[in-house]
Write an enzyme that holds these catalytic residues in place. Sequence first.
Site, mmCIF file in Angstrom:
data_model
loop_
_atom_site.group_PDB
_atom_site.id
_atom_site.type_symbol
_atom_site.label_atom_id
_atom_site.label_comp_id
_atom_site.label_asym_id
_atom_site.label_seq_id
_atom_site.Cartn_x
_atom_site.Cartn_y
_atom_site.Cartn_z
ATOM 1 C CG HIS A 179 -1.736 -1.143 1.535
ATOM 2 N ND1 HIS A 179 -2.922 -1.872 2.225
ATOM 3 C CD2 HIS A 179 -2.590 -1.068 -0.320
ATOM 4 C CE1 HIS A 179 -3.523 -2.695 1.764
ATOM 5 N NE2 HIS A 179 -3.383 -2.749 0.560
ATOM 6 C CD GLU A 182 -0.346 0.484 4.565
ATOM 7 O OE1 GLU A 182 0.103 -0.884 4.679
ATOM 8 O OE2 GLU A 182 -2.052 -0.136 4.305
ATOM 9 N NE ARG A 235 -6.179 0.307 0.116
ATOM 10 C CZ ARG A 235 -6.324 -0.761 1.786
ATOM 11 N NH1 ARG A 235 -5.224 0.290 2.550
ATOM 12 N NH2 ARG A 235 -6.485 -1.153 1.527
ATOM 13 C CG HIS A 306 -0.259 -4.007 5.466
ATOM 14 N ND1 HIS A 306 -0.780 -3.512 4.241
ATOM 15 C CD2 HIS A 306 0.505 -5.164 5.658
ATOM 16 C CE1 HIS A 306 -0.970 -4.420 3.058
ATOM 17 N NE2 HIS A 306 0.158 -5.114 4.011
ATOM 18 C CD GLU A 383 -2.301 -3.026 8.773
ATOM 19 O OE1 GLU A 383 -2.515 -2.145 9.090
ATOM 20 O OE2 GLU A 383 -3.015 -3.906 8.127
#
Length: 853
Positions: A179, A182, A235, A306, A383
Amino acid sequence: MALSSFLIALTLVGLAQGASLSQDERIRYDNYSVYKVKYETQEQRSLLRKLVEDRKNFRLWHEAKDELHLMISPGALSELESQIQRTNISANLFISNVQELIDSEEDANLRASRDGSFGWTKYNTLAEIYAWLDEILAAYPVITESFVLGQSFEGRTIRGIKISYKSNNPGVFIESNIHAREWITSATATWLINEFLTSTDELVRNLAESHDWYIVPVLNVDGFVYTHEKDRMWRKTRQPSDISTCIGVDPNRNYDSHWMENGGASSNPCAEDYGGPNPFSEPEIQAMADFVSGIKDKINVLLAFHSYSQLLLSPYGHTSEEFPPNFDDLMDVAQAFGDAVESLPYGTVYRYGSSAGILYAASGATIDWAYNEQGVDIAYTIEFRDTGRYGFILPPVHILPNAEEALIGIAALLDKCEELGYLKLKNAQFKMRLLWLLATVVALTSAGILKDAPKKRYENFRVYKLTIQNEFQLAVIEKIAELSEKYNIWKDYDEHTKQLDIMVSPEELKHFQNLIMFNNIGSELMIENVQERIDEEQVTATADDATFGWTKYYELEEIEAWLDQIVDAYPTVTEKFIVGESYEGRTIQGIKISHKTGNPGIFIESNIHAREWITSASATWFINQLLTSQDAEVRNLAESYDWHIVPVFNVDGFVHSHEKDRMWRKTRQPHATNACIGADANRNFNSHWLENNGASSNPCSETFAGDTPESEPEAKALAEYLTTNKEKFNVYISFHSYGQYLLSPYGHTKEEFPENYADILTIGKAFADAIEGLPYGTVYQYGSTADVLYVASGSSVDWVFNELDKKIGYTIEYRDKGRYGFILPPVQIIPNCEELMVGMRALIEKTKELGYL
């Protein structure tokens, strides 16, 4: 919504979408805000998700079980307020002005960029990351390797780096920045790469050196560049849609694994989680899938980086109704990660569970595809920081803390994987060779393949004695040693002296010198020109050479002819025996010397390593002394025991060392699937074969153990011969060079010792003391192979000791300590033999005294 507000929002979203491909200005997010919106029912969630479809005004930043994080255009606040009142949901402001955060981030980047260096106090562009990767690859050419996944839609190269310190490591694949917005993910990935190569911390060194790392810092290269140049909040990928003016696909919904199932992705091309028109529609994801499929048997763990929310997510993403068969293990591993991160001073808390279980349905993701389709049993989405205060625009000051948490968490994760058995090699074929070597290098390593090739010369090859201070330095040298046409380990690493000897080709000299300087490895030049030593070794024939003697080294035919003469001259006390046949069809011959029946037996095996010419020279001299010496002690030694002596065991390799390559060590049997030839016959016996890294599974290595125990016909023949005649001998001796050692079992471990080790050491001391007492003053060390020298599994001495229960067995490593190494001048043959005789007399006498003979 007022018409004016709608027109403003529409203008903004047109820019944010990037639909105008010719626009030059960067998208700005002045007064865009981010709200945490909580809901209680699925009906409320559906209404919020409906809002997100209006990408002109709303952007979904994050979704959890009971909340959404929404970025809202200034013109759409009234609509959000209306929804809040209408549906009774709650909303809390996280970020009041997104552009202020972006400006602050950009200012920090500019300040950190003033010195022009790459670092982790700022976010780097793709060009900066790739330039840094090139520098890393140049600085660490032995343990790093560049790889290319493929090309993006806009024609950019998707690059990765492999870090490997040794063969047979389990593999860890890290995918980052799938993405685009990020940025913390690629910053963390590059920091990890740097730590794996430069850190001196023991935990990091072990983590780096115990795994093969495949790291892709930026997968979505087009989107990443776009976030730096046009739209910080982008993104997706950048491939236009055939059915919409909206651009790009969510690449983490584009894999062909439960693609678009259970609402786990959107079919709307304008949505942030658009799954694409079909699986693998995005060239970036097709390239990633093709690459991972090609190396899936090398990957034990796959991690997808992520942000944000501080979560560790496992499969399944497509459903919360089912869980993977190893879900309990996945949760144990995840807990290890979370506990380790939380224990740091930052106290950062990570939640963990399946993607669909604790977050939302997300189908077609990397980790689910790796788990379901490629058999990667440990796969997680990590994440990173934070939980919403900054979201995707995490200030650069957080890079290092986040990266430190990632490192500690991954270390704990892999420790738990090891404990649960997930880090075993997945493909037996991989264990047999190192695929990271290029085909051209492999071809070069097969020195002497062509029988008609000219005799190999070693002009300006040098031999260095290196002093190794840590495991990292040792890993560097062991890795370059796999390039066996350029480097050749002459004497393996001695754990006591912390030294090893290595031969370096002239073409590699500058690189080698830079390498040892860069890694602070101490060195001493032992031989400046190997070929000069070889030329000096070749004694010119004279009139005195009519008789066999010990002032020069002989070829196999000459040794065998001399043996025939000996048997003819002493027919009553000698007889020839045949061990078996070599791969190339030569006979492996030995001689038995027996003056009377009922004698205990001693078996001597010599020249198992082809280039160790001093061993067959010593063996033939010893035979001659047993038959001709008038010394009373020698006569007693000769007549009190039956002697079984094989002067040249590795007959094919020995011939090759004379005719083609003086430095040849192994047998000569070709490998079925590799261009390299031969195995180390002294690692090929079926006793703790290949245990504890006591041999190599790489066919190009000097210590290649063979594909299976006794794969070499020579080793198999000797094992069968000794088994058949095991009642005829009590002591087994293997002649080697160099280093001046008397080595006993065990070779496979330094954690255990034979039951009679005290006796073995007593005998070893008698041998060493006797030799040191001669005028030469030569010093021999003694003890178990693994304890005194290094782990060496599958040796002939250990096999005889363990399998035939012969409790006295030694490897004798002759002169010298490295001044000449394998090319011991012929003038030293007789002094070496004199030392052998004195040592053998003491060894046999002490062995008898202790009741073994």
